[in-house]
Motif scaffolding. Structure first.
Motif, PDB file in Angstrom:
ATOM      1  N   GLY A  60     -20.225 113.051 -50.091  1.00  0.00           N
ATOM      2  CA  GLY A  60     -21.666 112.852 -50.110  1.00  0.00           C
ATOM      3  C   GLY A  60     -22.364 113.384 -48.868  1.00  0.00           C
ATOM      4  N   PHE A  61     -21.626 113.669 -47.790  1.00  0.00           N
ATOM      5  CA  PHE A  61     -22.213 114.237 -46.578  1.00  0.00           C
ATOM      6  C   PHE A  61     -22.228 115.751 -46.712  1.00  0.00           C
ATOM      7  N   ARG A  62     -23.154 116.406 -46.002  1.00  0.00           N
ATOM      8  CA  ARG A  62     -23.241 117.867 -46.025  1.00  0.00           C
ATOM      9  C   ARG A  62     -23.195 118.407 -44.601  1.00  0.00           C
ATOM     10  N   ALA A  63     -22.755 119.642 -44.465  1.00  0.00           N
ATOM     11  CA  ALA A  63     -22.709 120.307 -43.160  1.00  0.00           C
ATOM     12  C   ALA A  63     -23.431 121.636 -43.262  1.00  0.00           C
ATOM     13  N   ARG A  64     -23.935 122.085 -42.131  1.00  0.00           N
ATOM     14  CA  ARG A  64     -24.598 123.385 -42.073  1.00  0.00           C
ATOM     15  C   ARG A  64     -24.292 124.001 -40.717  1.00  0.00           C
ATOM     16  N   VAL A  65     -23.978 125.282 -40.687  1.00  0.00           N
ATOM     17  CA  VAL A  65     -23.707 125.988 -39.438  1.00  0.00           C
ATOM     18  C   VAL A  65     -25.039 126.362 -38.805  1.00  0.00           C
ATOM     19  N   LEU A  66     -25.245 125.930 -37.567  1.00  0.00           N
ATOM     20  CA  LEU A  66     -26.458 126.282 -36.833  1.00  0.00           C
ATOM     21  C   LEU A  66     -26.232 127.489 -35.947  1.00  0.00           C
ATOM     22  N   SER A  67     -25.039 127.620 -35.417  1.00  0.00           N
ATOM     23  CA  SER A  67     -24.723 128.729 -34.525  1.00  0.00           C
ATOM     24  C   SER A  67     -23.214 128.851 -34.448  1.00  0.00           C
ATOM     25  N   ARG A  68     -22.739 130.043 -34.221  1.00  0.00           N
ATOM     26  CA  ARG A  68     -21.302 130.271 -34.050  1.00  0.00           C
ATOM     27  C   ARG A  68     -21.065 130.848 -32.659  1.00  0.00           C
ATOM     28  N   SER A  69     -19.940 130.493 -32.091  1.00  0.00           N
ATOM     29  CA  SER A  69     -19.572 130.988 -30.763  1.00  0.00           C
ATOM     30  C   SER A  69     -19.509 132.515 -30.788  1.00  0.00           C
ATOM     31  N   GLY A  70     -20.181 133.141 -29.843  1.00  0.00           N
ATOM     32  CA  GLY A  70     -20.184 134.597 -29.745  1.00  0.00           C
ATOM     33  C   GLY A  70     -21.333 135.262 -30.482  1.00  0.00           C
ATOM     34  N   ALA A  71     -22.057 134.530 -31.331  1.00  0.00           N
ATOM     35  CA  ALA A  71     -23.190 135.105 -32.059  1.00  0.00           C
ATOM     36  C   ALA A  71     -24.468 134.886 -31.243  1.00  0.00           C
ATOM     37  N   PRO A  72     -25.308 135.905 -31.091  1.00  0.00           N
ATOM     38  CA  PRO A  72     -26.530 135.740 -30.305  1.00  0.00           C
ATOM     39  C   PRO A  72     -27.510 134.775 -30.964  1.00  0.00           C
ATOM     40  N   MET A  73     -28.163 133.973 -30.142  1.00  0.00           N
ATOM     41  CA  MET A  73     -29.215 133.082 -30.623  1.00  0.00           C
ATOM     42  C   MET A  73     -30.518 133.865 -30.661  1.00  0.00           C
ATOM     43  N   GLY A  74     -31.595 133.233 -31.140  1.00  0.00           N
ATOM     44  CA  GLY A  74     -32.899 133.895 -31.229  1.00  0.00           C
ATOM     45  C   GLY A  74     -33.394 134.398 -29.885  1.00  0.00           C
ATOM     46  N   SER A  75     -33.000 133.731 -28.793  1.00  0.00           N
ATOM     47  CA  SER A  75     -33.433 134.132 -27.460  1.00  0.00           C
ATOM     48  C   SER A  75     -32.622 135.305 -26.918  1.00  0.00           C
ATOM     49  N   GLY A  76     -31.559 135.678 -27.657  1.00  0.00           N
ATOM     50  CA  GLY A  76     -30.687 136.740 -27.170  1.00  0.00           C
ATOM     51  C   GLY A  76     -29.499 136.210 -26.397  1.00  0.00           C
ATOM     52  N   HIS A  77     -29.546 134.944 -25.991  1.00  0.00           N
ATOM     53  CA  HIS A  77     -28.431 134.330 -25.275  1.00  0.00           C
ATOM     54  C   HIS A  77     -27.252 134.189 -26.220  1.00  0.00           C
ATOM     55  N   VAL A  78     -26.049 134.468 -25.727  1.00  0.00           N
ATOM     56  CA  VAL A  78     -24.834 134.327 -26.525  1.00  0.00           C
ATOM     57  C   VAL A  78     -24.051 133.138 -25.985  1.00  0.00           C
ATOM     58  N   PRO A  79     -24.060 132.001 -26.708  1.00  0.00           N
ATOM     59  CA  PRO A  79     -23.324 130.836 -26.222  1.00  0.00           C
ATOM     60  C   PRO A  79     -21.829 131.056 -26.341  1.00  0.00           C
ATOM     61  N   GLY A  80     -21.107 130.619 -25.348  1.00  0.00           N
ATOM     62  CA  GLY A  80     -19.659 130.717 -25.383  1.00  0.00           C
ATOM     63  C   GLY A  80     -19.012 129.371 -25.580  1.00  0.00           C
ATOM     64  N   ALA A  81     -19.686 128.325 -25.158  1.00  0.00           N
ATOM     65  CA  ALA A  81     -19.154 126.970 -25.285  1.00  0.00           C
ATOM     66  C   ALA A  81     -20.300 126.061 -25.706  1.00  0.00           C
ATOM     67  N   PHE A  82     -20.048 125.202 -26.656  1.00  0.00           N
ATOM     68  CA  PHE A  82     -21.106 124.379 -27.209  1.00  0.00           C
ATOM     69  C   PHE A  82     -21.144 122.972 -26.628  1.00  0.00           C
ATOM     70  N   ASP A  83     -20.250 122.633 -25.727  1.00  0.00           N
ATOM     71  CA  ASP A  83     -20.257 121.305 -25.128  1.00  0.00           C
ATOM     72  C   ASP A  83     -21.556 121.078 -24.380  1.00  0.00           C
ATOM     73  N   GLY A  84     -22.226 120.003 -24.689  1.00  0.00           N
ATOM     74  CA  GLY A  84     -23.427 119.628 -23.950  1.00  0.00           C
ATOM     75  C   GLY A  84     -24.675 120.381 -24.340  1.00  0.00           C
ATOM     76  N   MET A  85     -24.632 121.186 -25.400  1.00  0.00           N
ATOM     77  CA  MET A  85     -25.847 121.896 -25.799  1.00  0.00           C
ATOM     78  C   MET A  85     -26.846 120.906 -26.364  1.00  0.00           C
ATOM     79  N   ALA A  86     -28.112 121.175 -26.183  1.00  0.00           N
ATOM     80  CA  ALA A  86     -29.165 120.305 -26.681  1.00  0.00           C
ATOM     81  C   ALA A  86     -30.432 121.134 -26.900  1.00  0.00           C
ATOM     82  N   THR A  87     -31.384 120.556 -27.626  1.00  0.00           N
ATOM     83  CA  THR A  87     -32.684 121.192 -27.807  1.00  0.00           C
ATOM     84  C   THR A  87     -33.760 120.281 -27.257  1.00  0.00           C
TER      85      THR A  87
END
Length: 93
Positions: A60-87
């Motif tokens: 009954g739960f669903r998941a969605r990929v928001l970002s993948r390691s190594g893929a550029p975000m909208g800002s052009g920044h390429v995250p390498g580690a997702f620990d501690g990321m926030a908006t």
């Protein structure tokens, strides 16, 4: 050789301090059992998400990929580690 009073008290208090740690480890063990599919006290057995097969979720739960390691975000920044990321809201868009 008798145990000095201070050493006895220190060891006794040290042993008492371990009780919360042991309870915490026991709770982690219970969570681990639940993660393997037990329904006791949880949301039920875990199943592979059809949207994101790398993730197992309760039914009954669903998941969605928001970002993948190594893929550029909208800002052009390429995250390498997702620990501690926030908006944070910055206003505007």
């Amino acid at each position: 050789m008798p145990l000095p009073r201070r050493r006895f008290l220190g060891r006794s208090l040290g042993a008492l301090a371990l009780i919360p740690a042991i309870r915490g480890l026991a709770a982690c063990a219970d969570l681990g059992r639940g993660a393997r599919g037990s329904v006791a006290g949880g949301y039920g057995p875990l199943v592979r998400s059809p949207e994101v097969p790398e993730v197992a979720l309760p039914e009954g739960f669903r998941a969605r990929v928001l970002s993948r390691s190594g893929a550029p975000m909208g800002s052009g920044h390429v995250p390498g580690a997702f620990d501690g990321m926030a908006t944070f809201p910055l206003g505007g868009d």
